[in-house]
Design an enzyme around this catalytic site. Structure first.
Site, short mmCIF file in Angstrom:
data_model
loop_
_atom_site.label_atom_id
_atom_site.label_comp_id
_atom_site.label_asym_id
_atom_site.label_seq_id
_atom_site.Cartn_x
_atom_site.Cartn_y
_atom_site.Cartn_z
N GLU A 89 25.14 59.80 26.99
CA GLU A 89 24.81 59.18 25.71
C GLU A 89 23.36 59.55 25.43
O GLU A 89 22.49 59.31 26.27
CB GLU A 89 24.97 57.66 25.85
CG GLU A 89 24.84 56.94 24.53
CD GLU A 89 24.98 55.43 24.70
OE1 GLU A 89 25.42 54.97 25.76
OE2 GLU A 89 24.61 54.73 23.74
N LYS B 141 18.70 53.74 32.28
CA LYS B 141 17.91 54.17 31.13
C LYS B 141 17.25 52.99 30.43
O LYS B 141 16.13 53.10 29.95
CB LYS B 141 18.82 54.94 30.15
CG LYS B 141 19.10 56.35 30.61
CD LYS B 141 19.92 57.11 29.59
CE LYS B 141 21.36 56.69 29.64
NZ LYS B 141 22.23 57.56 28.82
N ARG C 278 28.28 55.10 41.66
CA ARG C 278 27.07 55.66 41.10
C ARG C 278 26.00 55.76 42.19
O ARG C 278 26.09 55.11 43.22
CB ARG C 278 26.59 54.85 39.91
CG ARG C 278 26.10 53.45 40.25
CD ARG C 278 26.00 52.57 39.01
NE ARG C 278 24.90 52.94 38.13
CZ ARG C 278 25.06 53.43 36.89
NH1 ARG C 278 26.25 53.63 36.40
NH2 ARG C 278 24.02 53.71 36.14
P1 ATP Z 1 22.28 54.26 32.66
O1 ATP Z 1 23.01 53.23 33.45
O2 ATP Z 1 21.17 54.92 33.40
O3 ATP Z 1 21.87 53.80 31.32
P2 ATP Z 1 24.61 55.48 31.63
O4 ATP Z 1 25.78 55.42 32.48
O5 ATP Z 1 24.55 54.55 30.49
O6 ATP Z 1 23.31 55.43 32.51
P3 ATP Z 1 25.34 57.89 30.30
O7 ATP Z 1 24.50 58.75 29.46
O8 ATP Z 1 26.43 57.14 29.67
O9 ATP Z 1 24.36 56.91 31.06
O10 ATP Z 1 25.85 58.69 31.56
C1 ATP Z 1 26.44 59.96 31.52
C2 ATP Z 1 27.24 60.14 32.77
O11 ATP Z 1 26.41 60.01 33.92
C3 ATP Z 1 28.31 59.07 32.89
O12 ATP Z 1 29.51 59.70 33.27
C4 ATP Z 1 27.79 58.16 33.96
O13 ATP Z 1 28.84 57.57 34.66
C5 ATP Z 1 26.96 59.10 34.82
N1 ATP Z 1 25.92 58.36 35.53
C6 ATP Z 1 24.98 57.57 34.99
N2 ATP Z 1 24.23 57.00 35.93
C7 ATP Z 1 24.68 57.44 37.12
C8 ATP Z 1 24.34 57.22 38.49
N3 ATP Z 1 23.34 56.40 38.84
N4 ATP Z 1 25.06 57.86 39.44
C9 ATP Z 1 26.04 58.69 39.11
N5 ATP Z 1 26.44 58.93 37.85
C10 ATP Z 1 25.77 58.33 36.86
MG MG Z 2 26.67 54.81 29.40
#
Ligand code: ATP
Ligand code: MG
Length: 564
Positions: A37, A273, A263
């Protein structure tokens, strides 16, 4: 761990894919995607997902798309889109011509929503957000049906069209899936599919004022792209029934399989984020690429290499249950990579002047130094030695305790690649008493660092010739938090209360070997005995060098392994 062991890493997702391939599921194709995102910069957790998705595509001769999940116009920005693309490329992966945006599917998604409405499987709800929340029920109580739940398909379609046309105010109506208000999984209690948001979108502008929700968008975007395995983190496990419900109740091109994995969590680090953006916006760090940040661009500026991050992601493996990885393993990965590749040079970060009284004024010896003992092909270089040099302040003690073997009054030590020197005098500032200079003598017979008479010294110091030294600013970075789990809830505190005030120490007036006079961004090296360093990509300039310490030489990971 050897190269081979990491290369052959296998895990449960590979096992699933191999079974699918053996059964010729999806016509033997493997298609994954990385779906960020664009509401912030990528961090090391995303690197795990990137390595997994692109890595699987490489391993199974498949494809991996980059898809921006841009359905929330209020938080997204092109700045993030550009940064994300740069970071994925830098990590060494390429989506080729498969760059997609969920917003490109808005029209198709709208049609799928209409399909649900026509089938009596979605309805427009006029309840307020609060009412919807109240009527959702709890884990132990069923929810309450909305009074608008049984609208006719015609009425729903009319209202949905008018939602799209902008007739209604933000928050006044939503489109919901008609599933089951008593479903044991709360996510399945008539989830919202569309909401009204009269906000410009960074790509679609003002074309839309209704925006699809994540759960509706994600599965259909996957399907439209022909994704076979939709890999996501564990927090989406409860959303999987909805992922499948949507695909089962419209006529999508295909039905990808959602598979969840744990994760990445890291000690002494926050990886969200939402939290990282606070550090940037509230000025705790200088920017997203502050070298203390766990962002990909922060790690890059700190001196991490893509190889080290990929190796790290290999090493941590892939599990179905959440765990916390020791940040020492990440540090080990960069140390291991740079140990093989980084040229060794001498730099004095806290200089103390030494005058070698029996060394002739104006004379310069060009001494030969090994560039990298781990890599003979890196060759040798000349290092100038002269009457006045700098050594590290810490390498001298006027009254050395028992276990201090470095320089002290009357002591002899080796200067790396150069000579043995003996301290004969200590010069102090008369008022402050601070040591400002040492006087030494050298033994010309020890040129190169060995005494022909076989006498030994207990320490070897790094040094830089004063007349030849290049001045630089050196920024010593350390962990951003001083608590192993800064996310842990503590009464009256937030993660920002656990920031390490020593995470950045700036040293000016550092003295470096003259071979560094012309280095620029992209250059990295080991300052002998001190750690790995790189030229800062933003603040360094010719004549005003700035180095960042990537990591020290102390291997906390090896220590842990021994203890374990
Ligand atoms: P955050 O929790 O940091 O805001 P998010 O999951 O909202 O991260 P996205 O941009 O939606 O961020 O993530 C893109 C991809 O990266 C998704 O498939 C998510 O599952 C993966 N991802 C995000 N954080 C992690 C993590 N700590 N470990 C592994 N994969 C991750
Ligand atoms: Mg997300």
């Amino acid at each position: 761990m050897t190269e081979n062991e990491t290369a052959s890493t296998t895990h449960f997702i590979k096992a699933i894919i191999e079974e699918d391939l053996a059964a010729n599921k999806n016509d033997g194709k493997v298609a994954t995607r990385f779906p960020p995102e664009p509401n912030g910069y990528l961090h090391i957790g995303h690197a795990k997902s990137i390595c997994l998705n692109f890595g699987i595509a490489q391993t199974y001769n498949g494809t991996c798309n980059l898809r921006f999940d841009d359905t929330n116009p209020t938080k997204e920005d092109v700045e993030y889109v550009d940064a994300i693309m740069e970071d994925v490329h830098w990590l060494g992966f390429d989506w080729q011509d498969r760059l997609y945006y969920a917003s490109d599917y808005f029209e198709r998604l709208y049609e799928f929503a209409v399909e649900l409405i026509n089938a009596g499987k979605a309805y427009v709800d006029d309840q307020t957000a609060d009412q919807i929340r109240e009527n959702r029920g709890t884990l132990t109580e069923a929810g309450v049906d909305s009074p608008f739940r049984n609208r006719s398909a015609e009425e729903n379609l009319d209202l949905f069209k008018r939602m799209r046309a902008g007739e209604f105010a933000d928050g006044s109506r939503v489109l919901r899936a008609k599933i089951d208000m008593a479903h044991p999984n709360l996510i399945m209690r008539d989830p919202t599919l569309y909401r009204i948001r009269k906000t410009s979108h960074h790509r679609t502008g003002d074309a839309w004022c209704i925006y699809p929700m994540y759960d509706f968008t994600h599965c259909l975007s996957d399907s439209l792209e022909g994704i076979t395995h939709s890999l996501c983190t564990l927090e989406f496990e409860n959303n999987r029934p909805l992922y499948d419900w949507v695909l089962d109740n419209v006529t999508p091109p295909c039905h990808p399989q959602q598979i969840e994995f744990a994760r990445l969590n890291l000690t002494f680090t926050v990886l969200s984020k939402r939290k990282l953006i606070q550090l940037v916006e509230e000025g705790y760090v200088s920017a997203w690429d502050d070298p203390r940040m766990p962002t990909i661009c922060g790690l890059r500026r700190r001196g991490y290499t893509p190889e080290s991050i990929r190796n790290f992601c290999d090493r941590i493996g892939l599990a179905k249950r959440d765990s916390v990885v020791d940040v020492a393993l990440l540090e080990y990965s960069i140390r291991e990579d740079l140990n093989k590749r980084a040229p060794r040079v001498m730099g004095v970060l806290n200089p103390l002047k030494v005058v070698i009284e029996n060394y002739p004024e104006g004379q310069v010896d060009e001494l030969e130094a090994v560039n990298n003992p781990e890599d003979p092909s890196a060759g040798v270089r000349k290092v100038p030695f002269s009457r006045e040099i700098y050594i590290e302040r810490d390498d001298f003690m006027e009254n050395p305790p028992k276990k201090f073997f470095r320089l002290g009054p009357g002591r002899e030590v080796r200067l790396r690649y150069a000579f043995f020197v003996t301290c004969t005098d200590v010069i102090k500032d008369e008022t402050s008493g601070e040591i400002v200079e040492l006087r030494c003598t050298y033994d010309p017979a020890t040129r190169g660092g060995d005494a022909p008479d076989g006498r030994k010294v207990k320490a070897t110091l790094h040094w830089v010739s004063a007349a030849h030294a290049v001045e630089a600013e050196v920024r010593l970075y350390d962990r951003l938090f001083n608590k192993p789990n800064p996310d842990e809830k503590e009464e009256g505190k937030t993660f920002k209360d656990f920031m390490n005030p020593g995470a950045l120490e700036i040293r000016t007036g550092c003295k470096l070997e003259p071979c560094l006079a012309d280095v620029g961004p992209g250059y990295f090296c080991q300052f002998e005995r001190l750690g790995y360093f790189c030229v800062d990509s933003k603040d360094s300039a010719p004549g005003a060098l700035v180095f960042n310490r990537t990591v020290t030489l102390r291997d906390a990971w090896a220590k842990l392994q021994k203890k374990g």
